[in-house]
Enzyme design. Structure first.
Site, short mmCIF file in Angstrom:
data_model
loop_
_atom_site.label_atom_id
_atom_site.label_comp_id
_atom_site.label_asym_id
_atom_site.label_seq_id
_atom_site.Cartn_x
_atom_site.Cartn_y
_atom_site.Cartn_z
N HIS A 1 7.71 -22.92 -17.62
CA HIS A 1 7.82 -24.38 -17.61
C HIS A 1 8.32 -24.90 -16.27
O HIS A 1 8.90 -24.17 -15.47
CB HIS A 1 8.78 -24.85 -18.71
CG HIS A 1 10.20 -24.43 -18.47
ND1 HIS A 1 10.63 -23.13 -18.62
CD2 HIS A 1 11.29 -25.14 -18.06
CE1 HIS A 1 11.91 -23.04 -18.33
NE2 HIS A 1 12.35 -24.25 -17.97
N ASP B 1 11.09 -27.94 -15.36
CA ASP B 1 12.15 -28.60 -16.13
C ASP B 1 11.80 -30.06 -16.43
O ASP B 1 11.45 -30.84 -15.53
CB ASP B 1 13.48 -28.57 -15.35
CG ASP B 1 14.07 -27.17 -15.27
OD1 ASP B 1 13.80 -26.35 -16.18
OD2 ASP B 1 14.79 -26.90 -14.29
N HIS C 1 9.24 -21.67 -14.06
CA HIS C 1 10.09 -20.50 -14.27
C HIS C 1 10.14 -20.13 -15.74
O HIS C 1 9.77 -20.91 -16.62
CB HIS C 1 11.51 -20.72 -13.71
CG HIS C 1 12.22 -21.91 -14.26
ND1 HIS C 1 11.92 -23.20 -13.90
CD2 HIS C 1 13.23 -22.00 -15.16
CE1 HIS C 1 12.71 -24.04 -14.54
NE2 HIS C 1 13.51 -23.35 -15.32
N ARG D 1 23.83 -25.66 -15.59
CA ARG D 1 22.73 -26.16 -14.75
C ARG D 1 22.95 -27.62 -14.43
O ARG D 1 23.33 -28.40 -15.31
CB ARG D 1 21.41 -26.00 -15.50
CG ARG D 1 20.20 -26.15 -14.59
CD ARG D 1 18.92 -26.00 -15.38
NE ARG D 1 18.47 -27.29 -15.89
CZ ARG D 1 17.47 -27.45 -16.76
NH1 ARG D 1 16.83 -26.40 -17.23
NH2 ARG D 1 17.11 -28.65 -17.16
C1 SIN Z 1 16.21 -22.86 -17.44
O1 SIN Z 1 16.78 -23.69 -16.76
O2 SIN Z 1 15.06 -23.00 -17.82
C2 SIN Z 1 16.95 -21.58 -17.78
C3 SIN Z 1 16.75 -20.57 -16.72
C4 SIN Z 1 17.55 -19.32 -16.97
O3 SIN Z 1 18.41 -19.31 -17.85
O4 SIN Z 1 17.34 -18.35 -16.26
#
Ligand code: SIN
Length: 292
Positions: free
Chosen positions: A115, A117, A265, A280
């Site tokens: 995805h 974000d 990612h 985050r």
């Molecule tokens: C995310 O922000 O999608 C999570 C990424 C992760 O936990 O590595």
């Protein structure tokens, strides 16, 4: 698919300021950044980091024992902080922080499939910064995969680039938050937006393939069966072409910054029932502009 049109970066470490060293992870995406204390960033070093992010899209900073305030202050140098839809509908003590955590009680993890974000927002984040405090006990597991959506665009054929150029796609929070995570929608529903299928990173003008499996529900200009087939083909192109990707291994106090316009990612959940957690912070991006 041809890798001929993909821009490759020098593999040798580069010194971009007095102290900052950039060590590319692959010729296409990702760099380890050394010689930086994110709690004490001068303007020249910040500009060097910004340049490195435009070149490499994913930057890895190790051993950052920084406060939450410093994490947010670093993010604010890129722009205004983003508030995740979960925090908008269920106000947290700090709505600018998204807690990333998984343990033996988790049924899902954040980012468990490919995805970009929060692409369901009218102005999706331009970037996100995740600082992990706890990584799975034993020292392995919980890596994050990243793919360059600039290189994904570059490796499409000419006729496919021309076909996608004028198209737009719907991105819906409902697809992820309710259909997959079974969360109750907030009053008024989850965010929903229409974005061009091909857009650009504004600072570089580089074209980007902007559709992802978590949020994109259909290409507006196509019939449903056409849209489903084209989206599946594009997602697989990003997700299964290893030449577009890098894999980041975390340690406690690693901070990773990704350009959310130029990447997708996926968090690899191979460590259940062990715990992994961190915070985050994301930065609001510009409205996405169509490129043909
Ligand atoms: C995310 O922000 O999608 C999570 C990424 C992760 O936990 O590595």
């Amino acid at each position: 698919m041809s890798m001929r049109n993909v821009t490759r970066l020098e593999a040798a470490p580069q010194a971009l300021s007095n102290t900052l060293i950039v060590k590319p992870i692959t010729p296409v995406i990702g760099a380890e950044i050394e010689g930086v204390d994110l709690e004490n960033l001068d303007d020249a070093t910040f500009e060097a980091i910004r340049k490195a992010s435009l070149d490499h899209h994913v930057l890895v900073f190790r051993n950052q024992m920084i406060s939450l305030a410093a994490h947010k202050a670093f993010a604010r140098r890129f722009g205004v902080l983003h508030m995740h839809p979960w925090n908008r509908s269920d106000p947290k003590s700090d709505p600018e922080i998204l807690e990333i955590k998984a343990d033996a009680n988790s049924a899902h993890v954040n980012g468990e499939d490919w995805h970009t974000d929060v692409s369901c927002d009218e102005r999706p984040p331009m970037g996100s910064m995740l600082l992990l405090k706890t990584t799975p006990e034993g020292g392995t597991g919980g890596d994050t995969m990243f793919a360059s959506t600039v290189a994904a665009y570059d490796t499409l054929s000419g006729p496919m680039k021309a076909f996608l150029g004028g198209l737009t796609a719907v991105h819906e929070g409902h697809k992820l938050y309710t259909d997959r995570y079974e969360m109750t929608p907030p009053p008024g529903g989850w965010p929903k937006a229409v974005h061009p299928v091909i857009t650009t990173v504004p600072e570089t003008g580089r074209k980007v393939l902007f559709v992802n499996r978590f949020f994109t529900t259909r290409i507006v200009e196509l019939d449903r069966h056409e849209s489903d087939a084209v989206l599946e083909m594009l997602w697989r192109h990003i997700e299964s072409t290893m030449e577009l990707q890098c894999r980041i291994r975390w340690e406690p106090n690693t901070l990773v910054f990704w350009d959310n316009r130029a990447t997708q990612h996926r968090a690899v959940w191979d460590y259940f029932p062990k715990a992994r957690n961190g915070q985050r912070v994301s930065i609001i991006g510009e409205r996405l502009i169509a490129r043909t």
